[in-house]
Design a protein around this motif. Sequence first.
Motif, PDB file in Angstrom:
ATOM      1  N   UNK A  71      -2.998 -10.148  -2.431  1.00  0.00           N
ATOM      2  CA  UNK A  71      -2.335  -8.860  -2.192  1.00  0.00           C
ATOM      3  C   UNK A  71      -3.366  -7.739  -2.219  1.00  0.00           C
ATOM      4  N   UNK A  72      -3.287  -6.853  -1.250  1.00  0.00           N
ATOM      5  CA  UNK A  72      -4.189  -5.702  -1.195  1.00  0.00           C
ATOM      6  C   UNK A  72      -3.703  -4.613  -2.146  1.00  0.00           C
ATOM      7  N   UNK A  73      -4.611  -3.899  -2.802  1.00  0.00           N
ATOM      8  CA  UNK A  73      -4.198  -2.842  -3.736  1.00  0.00           C
ATOM      9  C   UNK A  73      -3.252  -1.810  -3.119  1.00  0.00           C
ATOM     10  N   UNK A  74      -3.416  -1.485  -1.850  1.00  0.00           N
ATOM     11  CA  UNK A  74      -2.557  -0.488  -1.214  1.00  0.00           C
ATOM     12  C   UNK A  74      -1.135  -1.005  -1.017  1.00  0.00           C
ATOM     13  N   UNK A  75      -0.930  -2.317  -1.181  1.00  0.00           N
ATOM     14  CA  UNK A  75       0.404  -2.883  -1.008  1.00  0.00           C
ATOM     15  C   UNK A  75       1.213  -2.892  -2.304  1.00  0.00           C
ATOM     16  N   UNK A  76       0.657  -2.312  -3.363  1.00  0.00           N
ATOM     17  CA  UNK A  76       1.367  -2.219  -4.641  1.00  0.00           C
ATOM     18  C   UNK A  76       2.092  -0.877  -4.694  1.00  0.00           C
TER      19      UNK A  76
END
Length: 308
Positions: A71-76
Amino acid sequence: MSPDIGIAHVSVYLPPRVDDVGSWGQRTGHSDATVMQLERAGVRYYCDANGQTAISLAASAIERLLLTSGVAPRAVDCIVYVHTLQGSVAPPPHSLPGLLCDRFGFTNAEAFSFAQQHCASALAALRVVRAVFIARPRMKRVLLVGADVMPLESERAMQGEGILSDGAFAAFIERGAAINRLLAITVHASGLGWRGVLANDESRLAAQHFFAARRLIRQTAEQAGFTLAHIQRILPHHLDLPAWRRVLDSLQVPQDRLFADNFARIGHVTVSDAFINLAQCEGLVAGRPLLLFARGVGGFSAAALLVR
């Protein structure tokens, strides 16, 4: 209507330094009777942060979670930080959730912490997370992270029920998760233990803990439409293993349903026990329910039922 959410990924971090309760007792001046009581409660070893801070442990768990999940940090979309000990937060004007956002680049995430139910806070926080998903239909992913470090080595014993161990977990709660779908959460707050360990009367509350655990386990299964016979495993907090054996006997649940491996191996990692067990319990069968349980000082308990 409850959203379709689940615990899609879980990672844990346990410090590499491991000590045994016998050595701990000798080093801190505790009696042989105290050590024997802890051993009867199922304790053998615990993890020692050895100077690492709570934010360091939390960051290590998050690093593993991001790596294994992809998971990419921006997807949190949101971060919820849970803890028990007062020292497991950043000193003002800093915010530990804010520091984690800055460190990992969670630029789209709102962040807050939740600790009011002590060691039951991680499971109780699932109710808050579920409410956030209901209120915000576009939200897809919440990062739930917990960490604690005991600052006083001599104070690790929990009234003879277990020993505090340092550690952290991180989990992604996702909408439409294909695994560990959350079906029911129940909480209990009696108020009878409001003085916590300061009163030194936790033994007086043992019966209340026993009946609260029985009731919560039954209630959680019924809320999800299952009987106790359907539950494949119970993932407990690591306190008082003999009491857990009595609870299962009273519920007529086979003893092999209790995942008890980590009582002796790692001790009680405050808010993290249930999630450590979820990450490490092998042989879970898809499509069958499992139950997570936690209890905190002050009369708090929480249970969550998932379907693998």
